[in-house]
Write a protein that holds these residues in place. Structure first.
Motif, short mmCIF file in Angstrom:
data_model
loop_
_atom_site.label_atom_id
_atom_site.label_comp_id
_atom_site.label_asym_id
_atom_site.label_seq_id
_atom_site.Cartn_x
_atom_site.Cartn_y
_atom_site.Cartn_z
N LEU A 32 -3.57 17.62 -10.16
CA LEU A 32 -2.38 16.43 -9.15
C LEU A 32 -4.39 15.76 -8.41
N ILE A 33 -4.75 16.44 -7.78
CA ILE A 33 -5.83 15.75 -7.32
C ILE A 33 -7.49 15.88 -7.31
N PRO A 34 -7.95 15.15 -8.26
CA PRO A 34 -9.28 16.54 -8.79
C PRO A 34 -10.31 16.92 -8.16
N LYS A 35 -10.46 15.99 -7.00
CA LYS A 35 -11.50 15.67 -5.97
C LYS A 35 -11.17 16.89 -5.16
N VAL A 36 -10.32 17.63 -4.77
CA VAL A 36 -9.88 19.00 -4.32
C VAL A 36 -10.02 20.00 -4.89
N ALA A 37 -9.35 19.59 -6.75
CA ALA A 37 -9.42 20.70 -7.53
C ALA A 37 -10.07 20.95 -7.95
N ILE A 56 10.11 10.11 -4.53
CA ILE A 56 9.85 9.42 -2.59
C ILE A 56 8.57 8.48 -3.07
N THR A 57 9.07 6.88 -2.28
CA THR A 57 7.85 6.42 -1.86
C THR A 57 8.10 6.20 -0.34
N THR A 58 6.41 6.43 0.07
CA THR A 58 6.57 5.89 0.55
C THR A 58 5.23 5.38 1.70
N SER A 59 4.66 5.94 2.44
CA SER A 59 3.21 4.65 3.53
C SER A 59 2.49 5.78 3.64
N GLN A 60 2.53 6.95 3.38
CA GLN A 60 1.76 8.07 3.63
C GLN A 60 2.19 9.59 3.23
N VAL A 61 0.88 10.43 2.61
CA VAL A 61 1.07 11.70 2.16
C VAL A 61 -0.11 12.76 2.13
N ILE A 62 0.66 13.54 2.00
CA ILE A 62 0.09 14.96 2.42
C ILE A 62 -0.06 16.06 1.90
N TYR A 116 -10.67 22.27 3.18
CA TYR A 116 -11.46 21.47 3.14
C TYR A 116 -9.79 20.61 3.47
N ILE A 117 -10.63 19.95 4.85
CA ILE A 117 -9.73 18.74 4.94
C ILE A 117 -10.36 18.05 4.66
N THR A 118 -9.73 16.64 4.32
CA THR A 118 -9.96 15.32 4.45
C THR A 118 -9.45 14.52 3.78
N LYS A 119 -9.26 13.19 3.95
CA LYS A 119 -8.34 11.76 3.80
C LYS A 119 -9.34 11.18 2.46
N ILE A 120 -8.24 11.97 0.95
CA ILE A 120 -7.99 11.82 0.06
C ILE A 120 -8.08 9.99 0.10
N GLU A 121 -7.57 9.29 -0.06
CA GLU A 121 -7.18 7.73 0.47
C GLU A 121 -6.70 7.59 1.55
N PRO A 122 -6.47 6.02 2.30
CA PRO A 122 -6.56 5.87 3.16
C PRO A 122 -5.18 6.69 4.06
N ASN A 123 -4.25 6.81 2.64
CA ASN A 123 -3.43 6.77 3.44
C ASN A 123 -2.72 8.19 2.98
N ILE A 124 -3.57 9.28 2.23
CA ILE A 124 -3.24 10.45 1.48
C ILE A 124 -4.30 11.55 1.89
N LEU A 125 -3.67 12.28 3.16
CA LEU A 125 -4.58 13.47 3.79
C LEU A 125 -4.38 14.61 2.41
N ASN A 182 0.70 -1.27 0.09
CA ASN A 182 0.11 -0.27 -0.17
C ASN A 182 0.95 1.28 0.13
N LYS A 183 2.26 1.37 -0.17
CA LYS A 183 2.84 2.80 -0.87
C LYS A 183 2.99 3.64 -2.01
N VAL A 184 3.25 4.33 -1.59
CA VAL A 184 2.58 5.86 -2.71
C VAL A 184 4.06 5.78 -3.03
N LYS A 185 3.80 5.89 -4.27
CA LYS A 185 5.47 6.52 -5.15
C LYS A 185 5.26 7.78 -6.24
N LEU A 186 5.77 9.20 -5.24
CA LEU A 186 5.25 10.39 -6.54
C LEU A 186 6.82 10.82 -7.24
N GLU A 187 6.52 10.97 -7.57
CA GLU A 187 7.91 11.30 -9.25
C GLU A 187 7.61 13.27 -9.20
#
Length: 440
Positions: free
Chosen positions: A258-263, A242-248, A365-374, A231-236
């Motif tokens: 980048l995140i259409p739901k937020v935009a 960077i490969t990570t467990s959590q993204v803010i 607007y403070i929310t979880k985009i995914e369980p590990n992307i806030l 369940n890692k996330v990779k940001l290019e």
């Protein structure tokens, strides 16, 4: 997901701060390296404004291995260009919040907002951040009919929220306080404050790095890959990942695709500020008697204060384009002279613009985009305190303490009419309507 990056580069040069008074008086700071190669961290934060830097600082304090990716420079966006006001409450008045979310939820939001001011002041003290912190914000009513509400809100906060730092100001006193006939009354809040915004951001960066966080400048995130093994996330970026467990996500007005739901819920909006030449002690005192910051009641708000070296810092004007005005100095001088015609012969030394993120109801607007992307964004001009506090709240949530995150996430949010692509022309119509209403 990918990002075109057009708004990040539409008005500014890559990696260069705008020619602002804040940049001209910034504390000494290093240019930080850009990301190279493929690295791994516990948490990766996108954006090095107040929210991202505060998240990094508070996560590093908790022992997390943290990286921050910034497309330009630390504090380059709204965090280094704004009016510097550390306001009380949320962007909406407390009576409006009670109608929106109910009394109990509104009180929880008030408590978080009060904590936001305390957090800013505590960080400044703890890390010895030199950012010209001063007390007091005066909210000024530009219409007589608004005065009754100002008196009522001051009494409400005193009696129902036990907030004794605010008081009502009548028309005669406010004209003495601001040296202008433009206002009819208002409120004075002495627990609110104002500061040098870029130096505050640079101080947060230094503090986060001293605790072990790594910050990479000129490292725009181009793609986000979710659902990797574990369940890692990779940001290019252009030269690394960077490969990570959590993204803010801490992009505020620069989210784009980048995140259409937020935009769809957070729209970029431009604002402009000027700084005059230094004024004499007597001249400065005649403009703002008590050296507090001022914000007025217009929908297209005017906000102003004195700098540490007694310049008038004035923000205002209406901008209905993605592009900054071609002549920012003239653009902001017009509303300034409406308030202070006595400044017509004073030289303007600096003028700059920046992009903030606004929401439809002006609440973050403070929310979880995914369980590990806030995500935390859309501070709507109230971000010095609230974005800093949101950084702490998201750090708490990642560390397993989500109570304040849940309070913020429950605030209703709405998609801008027309979606991400049509929201701007519809917003222009709305802003034009309210600007006309300001004048009536």
């Amino acid at each position: 997901m990918s990002l075109s990056g057009s708004f990040l580069h539409r008005n500014d040069q890559q990696g260069k701060y705008p020619p602002s008074y804040y940049h001209a008086t910034a504390n000494s700071h290093d240019t930080l390296p850009h990301l190279q190669g493929d690295l791994q961290f516990d948490v990766c934060i996108v954006g090095a404004g107040y929210m991202g830097l505060s998240s990094a600082l508070h996560l590093a304090e908790r022992g997390y291995k943290v990286a921050v990716l910034e497309a330009h420079r630390v504090g380059w966006g709204a965090s280094g260009r704004n009016g510097g006001q550390v306001g009380s409450g949320m962007r909406k008045e407390q009576d409006e919040l009670e109608d929106l979310v109910g009394l109990d939820h509104a009180r929880q939001l008030w408590d978080i907002a009060e904590a936001s001011k305390a957090t800013v002041k505590s960080l400044i003290s703890k890390f010895d951040i030199q950012c010209d912190l001063k007390s007091g914000i005066l909210h000024a009513d530009h219409k007589k009919r608004y005065v009754r509400h100002s008196k009522a809100i001051a009494e409400k906060l005193q009696s129902e929220y036990d907030y004794q730092h605010i008081r009502f100001v009548d028309g005669e006193e406010i004209r003495e306080m601001v040296g202008s006939n433009a206002y009819h009354g208002g409120t004075l809040d002495m627990d609110a404050a104002h500061l040098h915004p870029l130096n505050f951001a640079l101080g947060l960066s230094d503090a986060a790095r001293s605790l072990g966080a790594e910050i990479f400048e000129n490292s725009q995130v181009l793609n986000i890959h979710k659902g990797l093994a574990g369940n890692k996330v990779k940001l290019e970026t252009a030269q690394g990942s960077i490969t990570t467990s959590q993204v803010i996500m801490a992009c505020n007005g620069y989210m784009e695709a980048l995140i259409p739901k937020v935009a769809a819920r957070v729209m970029p909006m431009n604002n402009c500020i000027l700084a005059t030449e230094p004024l004499s002690d007597d001249a400065a005192k005649s403009l703002i008697r008590d050296d507090v910051a001022v914000a007025d009641s217009k929908f297209v708000i005017n906000y102003f204060r004195l700098s540490a070296d007694k310049r008038m810092l004035f923000g205002g004007g209406e901008n209905y384009s993605f592009k900054f005005p071609s002549d920012i100095k003239a653009f902001v001088t017009k509303p300034m002279l409406e308030i202070y015609p006595q400044l017509k012969d004073v030289k303007v030394d600096y003028a700059w613009a920046g992009t903030l993120g606004i929401t439809l109801n002006r609440m973050p607007y403070i929310t979880k985009i995914e369980p590990n992307i806030l995500n935390a964004s859309g501070f709507s001009g109230h971000g010095v305190a609230m974005a800093t506090q949101a950084g702490q709240i998201l750090a708490e949530a990642i560390d397993g303490q989500a109570s304040r995150f849940d309070v913020m996430e429950k605030v209703p949010t709405h998609i801008f009419p027309g979606g991400r692509h049509l929201r701007w022309p519809l917003m222009v119509l709305g802003m034009f309507y309210y600007s006309l209403r300001d004048k009536l």
